[in-house]
Design a protein around this motif. Structure first.
Motif, PDB file in Angstrom:
ATOM      1  N   LEU A   4     141.297  45.172 -10.397  1.00  0.00           N
ATOM      2  CA  LEU A   4     141.967  46.297  -9.771  1.00  0.00           C
ATOM      3  C   LEU A   4     143.286  46.300  -8.759  1.00  0.00           C
ATOM      4  N   ALA A   5     143.185  44.814  -8.313  1.00  0.00           N
ATOM      5  CA  ALA A   5     144.273  44.703  -7.577  1.00  0.00           C
ATOM      6  C   ALA A   5     144.578  43.162  -8.183  1.00  0.00           C
ATOM      7  N   ASP A   6     145.377  43.173  -9.165  1.00  0.00           N
ATOM      8  CA  ASP A   6     145.716  41.902  -9.872  1.00  0.00           C
ATOM      9  C   ASP A   6     146.790  41.362  -9.202  1.00  0.00           C
ATOM     10  N   THR A   7     147.061  40.138  -9.575  1.00  0.00           N
ATOM     11  CA  THR A   7     147.987  39.337  -8.969  1.00  0.00           C
ATOM     12  C   THR A   7     149.659  39.763  -9.079  1.00  0.00           C
ATOM     13  N   LYS A   8     149.692  40.366 -10.059  1.00  0.00           N
ATOM     14  CA  LYS A   8     151.233  41.054 -10.329  1.00  0.00           C
ATOM     15  C   LYS A   8     151.553  42.215  -9.388  1.00  0.00           C
ATOM     16  N   SER A   9     150.382  42.874  -9.130  1.00  0.00           N
ATOM     17  CA  SER A   9     150.542  44.063  -8.220  1.00  0.00           C
ATOM     18  C   SER A   9     150.650  43.525  -6.651  1.00  0.00           C
ATOM     19  N   VAL A  10     149.908  42.308  -6.587  1.00  0.00           N
ATOM     20  CA  VAL A  10     149.947  41.902  -4.996  1.00  0.00           C
ATOM     21  C   VAL A  10     151.290  41.347  -4.807  1.00  0.00           C
ATOM     22  N   ASN A  11     151.828  40.775  -5.886  1.00  0.00           N
ATOM     23  CA  ASN A  11     153.270  39.912  -5.612  1.00  0.00           C
ATOM     24  C   ASN A  11     154.328  40.985  -5.726  1.00  0.00           C
ATOM     25  N   ARG A  12     154.150  41.851  -6.138  1.00  0.00           N
ATOM     26  CA  ARG A  12     155.267  43.029  -6.319  1.00  0.00           C
ATOM     27  C   ARG A  12     155.414  43.768  -4.943  1.00  0.00           C
ATOM     28  N   ASN A  13     154.328  44.035  -3.949  1.00  0.00           N
ATOM     29  CA  ASN A  13     154.309  44.362  -2.876  1.00  0.00           C
ATOM     30  C   ASN A  13     154.550  43.693  -1.500  1.00  0.00           C
ATOM     31  N   LYS A  14     154.685  42.241  -1.968  1.00  0.00           N
ATOM     32  CA  LYS A  14     154.619  41.316  -0.712  1.00  0.00           C
ATOM     33  C   LYS A  14     156.067  41.743   0.097  1.00  0.00           C
ATOM     34  N   PRO A  15     157.054  42.301  -0.282  1.00  0.00           N
ATOM     35  CA  PRO A  15     158.178  42.874   0.503  1.00  0.00           C
ATOM     36  C   PRO A  15     157.686  43.761   1.738  1.00  0.00           C
ATOM     37  N   LYS A  16     156.509  44.481   1.503  1.00  0.00           N
ATOM     38  CA  LYS A  16     156.153  45.342   2.548  1.00  0.00           C
ATOM     39  C   LYS A  16     155.291  44.725   3.568  1.00  0.00           C
ATOM     40  N   LEU A  17     154.958  43.539   3.566  1.00  0.00           N
ATOM     41  CA  LEU A  17     154.538  42.493   4.556  1.00  0.00           C
ATOM     42  C   LEU A  17     155.390  41.429   5.124  1.00  0.00           C
ATOM     43  N   PRO A  18     155.099  41.109   6.284  1.00  0.00           N
ATOM     44  CA  PRO A  18     156.003  40.170   6.933  1.00  0.00           C
ATOM     45  C   PRO A  18     156.014  38.820   6.030  1.00  0.00           C
ATOM     46  N   ILE A  19     157.041  37.999   6.438  1.00  0.00           N
ATOM     47  CA  ILE A  19     157.372  36.761   5.387  1.00  0.00           C
ATOM     48  C   ILE A  19     156.200  35.609   5.894  1.00  0.00           C
ATOM     49  N   THR A  20     155.653  35.765   7.117  1.00  0.00           N
ATOM     50  CA  THR A  20     154.799  34.908   7.970  1.00  0.00           C
ATOM     51  C   THR A  20     153.550  35.346   7.258  1.00  0.00           C
ATOM     52  N   THR A  21     153.125  36.197   6.390  1.00  0.00           N
ATOM     53  CA  THR A  21     151.803  36.541   5.858  1.00  0.00           C
ATOM     54  C   THR A  21     151.370  35.520   5.012  1.00  0.00           C
ATOM     55  N   LYS A  22     150.065  35.060   5.316  1.00  0.00           N
ATOM     56  CA  LYS A  22     149.138  33.912   4.782  1.00  0.00           C
ATOM     57  C   LYS A  22     148.645  34.638   3.659  1.00  0.00           C
ATOM     58  N   TYR A  23     148.634  34.107   2.257  1.00  0.00           N
ATOM     59  CA  TYR A  23     148.238  34.275   1.185  1.00  0.00           C
ATOM     60  C   TYR A  23     147.175  33.503   0.660  1.00  0.00           C
ATOM     61  N   VAL A  24     145.978  33.890   0.290  1.00  0.00           N
ATOM     62  CA  VAL A  24     144.826  33.088  -0.314  1.00  0.00           C
ATOM     63  C   VAL A  24     144.415  33.636  -1.418  1.00  0.00           C
ATOM     64  N   LEU A  25     144.526  32.685  -2.579  1.00  0.00           N
ATOM     65  CA  LEU A  25     144.332  33.294  -3.881  1.00  0.00           C
ATOM     66  C   LEU A  25     142.975  32.774  -4.364  1.00  0.00           C
ATOM     67  N   ILE A  26     141.964  33.433  -4.690  1.00  0.00           N
ATOM     68  CA  ILE A  26     140.589  32.810  -5.018  1.00  0.00           C
ATOM     69  C   ILE A  26     140.514  32.560  -6.549  1.00  0.00           C
ATOM     70  N   LYS A  27     140.630  31.105  -7.188  1.00  0.00           N
ATOM     71  CA  LYS A  27     140.648  30.984  -8.429  1.00  0.00           C
ATOM     72  C   LYS A  27     139.312  31.484  -9.169  1.00  0.00           C
ATOM     73  N   GLY A  28     139.503  32.511  -9.891  1.00  0.00           N
ATOM     74  CA  GLY A  28     138.008  32.789 -10.843  1.00  0.00           C
ATOM     75  C   GLY A  28     137.437  34.047  -9.886  1.00  0.00           C
ATOM     76  N   GLY A  29     137.898  34.386  -8.714  1.00  0.00           N
ATOM     77  CA  GLY A  29     137.336  35.570  -8.155  1.00  0.00           C
ATOM     78  C   GLY A  29     137.864  37.007  -8.585  1.00  0.00           C
ATOM     79  N   ASN A  30     136.889  38.055  -8.766  1.00  0.00           N
ATOM     80  CA  ASN A  30     137.249  39.156  -8.944  1.00  0.00           C
ATOM     81  C   ASN A  30     137.139  40.090  -8.003  1.00  0.00           C
ATOM     82  N   HIS A  31     136.970  41.833  -8.345  1.00  0.00           N
ATOM     83  CA  HIS A  31     137.066  42.716  -7.252  1.00  0.00           C
ATOM     84  C   HIS A  31     135.678  42.925  -6.540  1.00  0.00           C
ATOM     85  N   SER A  32     134.779  42.885  -7.222  1.00  0.00           N
ATOM     86  CA  SER A  32     133.212  43.470  -6.957  1.00  0.00           C
ATOM     87  C   SER A  32     132.813  42.197  -6.016  1.00  0.00           C
ATOM     88  N   GLN A  33     133.019  41.159  -6.354  1.00  0.00           N
ATOM     89  CA  GLN A  33     132.297  39.931  -5.569  1.00  0.00           C
ATOM     90  C   GLN A  33     133.028  39.827  -4.271  1.00  0.00           C
TER      91      GLN A  33
END
Length: 241
Positions: free
Chosen positions: A178-207
């Motif tokens: 529901l919030a896939d990596t492509k969509s997250v990356n596409r909206n990165k310019p809407k957040l400060p360049i100092t934003t910390k990003y954490v990607l949980i490998k294997g994690g999904n939405h409901s968990q």
């Protein structure tokens, strides 16, 4: 004959609609939350009201963690995470959204005067649509929140927080349908360049919470406990910064 076919089609459509609604209601119900999590003990006071579930350390604390649930998800589905945050020394509050819709209740913290103690730091977090509305709250109230945490959401999308001066962290799952990596990356310019990003490998939405499978989500390749542990550790590290 044609009239009979129309009647059959209508009945099938109504039956499908009822089954679909029931499936949604069941899938968003809290799952796997021990009753003890919502009970006070010698170190944590639990208060469960019409508007909030709060976990307050009985020792002094300086930071308050406020959480917005995802749309249609029961507030107590996030109780295990928020209780553990309280056990680490921070007051933790889950906002109960009217009709389980964050867009209707995102101003509740102001309405019930949660920010009255100016000596405290306030961290606002939200999952999915709750994350969108947490970002919206910061956009509308830039001086009330000290840190923002976005979980399992591609937002902000329709407004710009890139000039925000507060620390922001976004936590995503690689298997989030529901919030896939492509969509997250596409909206990165809407957040400060100092934003910390954490990607949980294997994690999904409901968990990100404790509830059933969600329509449109992908299957996780890690279990809920492992994903929750990564979320908790990421949040605690960010709060301590």
């Amino acid at each position: 004959m044609k009239h009979q076919k129309i009647k059959i089609f209508k009945r099938l459509w109504i039956t499908f609609g009822i089954c679909f609604i029931l499936w949604i209601v069941i899938s968003f119900q809290t799952k796997g939350v021990d009753e003890a999590i919502l009970q006070s003990n010698s170190s944590i006071q639990v208060i469960n009201t019409e508007n909030i579930i709060s976990f307050t350390p009985k020792k002094s604390y300086q930071k308050v963690f406020i959480f917005y649930p995802g749309a249609m998800v029961a507030a107590d589905a996030y109780a295990p995470l928020c209780r553990k945050i309280a056990e680490n020394g921070y007051k933790s509050i889950i906002i109960k959204m009217p009709w389980r819709q964050p867009s209707y209740g995102y101003n509740i913290p102001k309405e019930i005067d949660l920010f009255k103690d100016s000596t405290k730091q306030y961290i606002l977090a939200g999952h999915s649509k709750g994350g969108m509305m947490a970002a919206q709250f910061v956009y509308e109230n830039p001086t009330l929140i000290d840190k923002l945490i976005l979980l399992g959401t591609s937002h902000p999308r329709d407004f710009d927080l890139s000039q925000s001066s507060i620390p922001i962290m976004k936590i995503s799952g690689s298997n989030d349908g529901l919030a896939d990596t492509k969509s997250v990356n596409r909206n990165k310019p809407k957040l400060p360049i100092t934003t910390k990003y954490v990607l949980i490998k294997g994690g999904n939405h409901s968990q990100f919470g404790y509830y059933g499978s969600q329509l449109g989500d992908d299957k996780a390749s890690i279990n809920r406990e492992e994903q929750q542990k990564i979320i908790l550790n990421s949040i605690l590290s960010f709060i301590k910064m």
